[in-house]
Structures are given as C-alpha cells and as structure tokens.
Design an enzyme around this catalytic site. Structure first.
Site, PDB file in Angstrom:
ATOM      1  N   SER A 148       0.808  -1.220   0.000  1.00 16.34           N
ATOM      2  CA  SER A 148       0.000   0.000   0.000  1.00 16.34           C
ATOM      3  C   SER A 148       0.839   1.267   0.000  1.00 16.34           C
ATOM      4  O   SER A 148       0.358   2.327  -0.418  1.00 16.34           O
ATOM      5  CB  SER A 148      -0.933   0.004   1.211  1.00 16.34           C
TER       6      SER A 148
ATOM      7  N   GLY B  79      -2.024  -4.570   1.072  1.00 10.63           N
ATOM      8  CA  GLY B  79      -2.147  -5.851   1.746  1.00 10.63           C
ATOM      9  C   GLY B  79      -1.100  -6.866   1.358  1.00 10.63           C
ATOM     10  O   GLY B  79      -1.079  -7.967   1.904  1.00 10.63           O
TER      11      GLY B  79
ATOM     12  N   ASN C 265       4.316  -5.636   5.930  1.00 10.15           N
ATOM     13  CA  ASN C 265       3.193  -6.445   6.402  1.00 10.15           C
ATOM     14  C   ASN C 265       3.659  -7.739   7.051  1.00 10.15           C
ATOM     15  O   ASN C 265       3.010  -8.254   7.966  1.00 10.15           O
ATOM     16  CB  ASN C 265       2.229  -6.737   5.245  1.00 10.15           C
TER      17      ASN C 265
ATOM     18  N   ASP D  95      -4.233   6.966  10.125  1.00 10.17           N
ATOM     19  CA  ASP D  95      -3.843   5.656  10.640  1.00 10.17           C
ATOM     20  C   ASP D  95      -2.413   5.639  11.173  1.00 10.17           C
ATOM     21  O   ASP D  95      -1.977   4.670  11.776  1.00 10.17           O
ATOM     22  CB  ASP D  95      -4.022   4.569   9.571  1.00 10.17           C
TER      23      ASP D  95
ATOM     24  N   HIS E 128       0.302   5.343   6.729  1.00  6.33           N
ATOM     25  CA  HIS E 128       0.425   5.684   5.312  1.00  6.33           C
ATOM     26  C   HIS E 128       0.676   7.177   5.121  1.00  6.33           C
ATOM     27  O   HIS E 128      -0.044   8.004   5.681  1.00  6.33           O
ATOM     28  CB  HIS E 128      -0.838   5.260   4.561  1.00  6.33           C
TER      29      HIS E 128
END
Length: 221
Positions: A49, A86, A114, A197, A200
């Site tokens: 992402s 993801g 991730n 968040d 990002h």
C-alpha cells in the site's frame, strides 16, 4: 522515529480490532499501472500500500512523483506502479512474474512491512525477498534491482525488530543489488506527514518518500 514506533505499538497492542486492520494493511486493491507513452525503458515499482498510495488520489503516490522527476529531466523511462495494498512477501513472490514484462530496466521491490506487522518468521521474509530477486534476474537478466529497506515497531520484541531491519541491507549486500536504507526516512512518526492511521504517508509525506527513492534511483538513471 520513536514516535513512529509508539504509534504503531499502540495500533498493534492497544486494540485487537485495530491491530487486525493494521496487520492486513487494508484489503487488496487492483494494481494500477501508470506509464508515459513512447518510453523505451520501464521502471517497475513492486510493493504494497505504500507504493500503491493508499488513501490518496491516483497520481499522488511516490512512483508517479518519480515519473514527474524523470519527465522534467527528459529521461526516456516510463514508471509502472504495481503496488497492491495488503501485499506480503509471500503473496508478492507469487504475483511478481505476472507484472514482469519486456523493456523493464529497473525493478524496485518494496515489500516486507506487512510481514513484520504479522510477526512472520524472519527467515521466511528473507527467503521470499531473495526469491523475488532471483525471479527478476531469471526473467530480466539485464534489469537493475533496488530493494527498499523497512523498519517496524518493537511490539514483536527487540530481537525480532532488530533482525527484521537487518534483512534488507544484508540481502542487498549478498545479492549485490541497490538499497534504499529506509523508505520512510523523515516521514515515519511525523503526524502531519501521515494519514490518520499513522502508517500511510500524506501527499506531503509521499513527496519525501519520493526524495528517499530518488537519492538511490537518480545515479542509476
């Protein structure tokens, strides 16, 4: 940097429902390809992402900003943004061969964050990254490869955190490929450079990420 780790530590440990969302790094999205017509050589950005520009409009992610820098210098390169939200190194390893195509001159691999948030075994992450390097070399033997370094918060323990960070320079050295030391340098942990968040980058944050990439990419071009 401490603030960055603290933010993600709170995400990782404070609320289980939030942790689940952070680990998944948002549902997978369609890969976006951005190219300038007529260019003979291509630069592939392959990542998650962060590369896809999650939460931003098309054209605001750092790969597009890199294309703008290239165009301003009249360099004959087209950027392909193959970021997918993801993505882990395991899923990236399986997807990579589908986005490799002729005339790709440079491949930038931005994966691993991730994995770290999920606590995936470090040996698996390193093996997957190496497998991607091998795939690029087998498919495009003349392509240059750049690996984007990543760091994670300490909620998996100091040993895991340290060894995760060391994967990237270690692999870059052993495979003799280029390294971006830390993709989010001067961005991670700075509130106004990140979305709500805390993970990002905002539009301003993406511009700084582009600068981090450009420092390594420009001399190659």
């Amino acid at each position: 940097m401490f603030c960055y780790f603290l933010i993600l530590l709170l995400i990782g440990c404070g609320d289980k429902s939030v942790k689940k969302d952070a680990i998944k790094d948002h549902p997978a999205e369609k890969t976006e390809t951005i190219m300038t017509e007529g260019s003979d050589k291509k630069i592939l950005f392959f990542g998650d992402s962060l590369t896809a520009g999650y939460g931003l409009e098309m054209g605001q992610a750092f790969p597009t900003l890199i294309q703008q820098k290239i165009d301003s210098l009249d360099l004959d390169y087209a950027v392909i943004n193959a970021g997918l939200s993801g993505e882990t190194t395991a899923s990236g390893k399986n997807r990579l061969e589908w986005v490799l195509e002729e005339n790709i001159d440079i491949v930038i691999i931005e994966l691993g964050a991730n994995d770290g948030l999920r606590g995936i075994p470090l040996s698996e992450t390193e093996s997957n990254l190496k497998s991607m390097v091998d795939t690029v070399r087998e498919t495009l033997p003349n392509a240059r490869i750049i690996l984007a370094g990543m760091k994670i918060p300490p909620n998996m323990g100091p040993e895991y955190t340290k060894e995760f960070e060391e994967i990237f320079p270690k692999l870059a050295s052993s495979e003799e490929i280029y390294l971006i030391p830390f993709l989010l340098e001067n961005v991670a942990g700075i509130p106004h450079l990140n979305q709500s968040d805390g993970i990002h980058p905002t539009i301003k944050g993406q511009k700084l990420v582009a600068e981090n990439v450009w420092k390594v990419l420009q001399p190659i071009l």
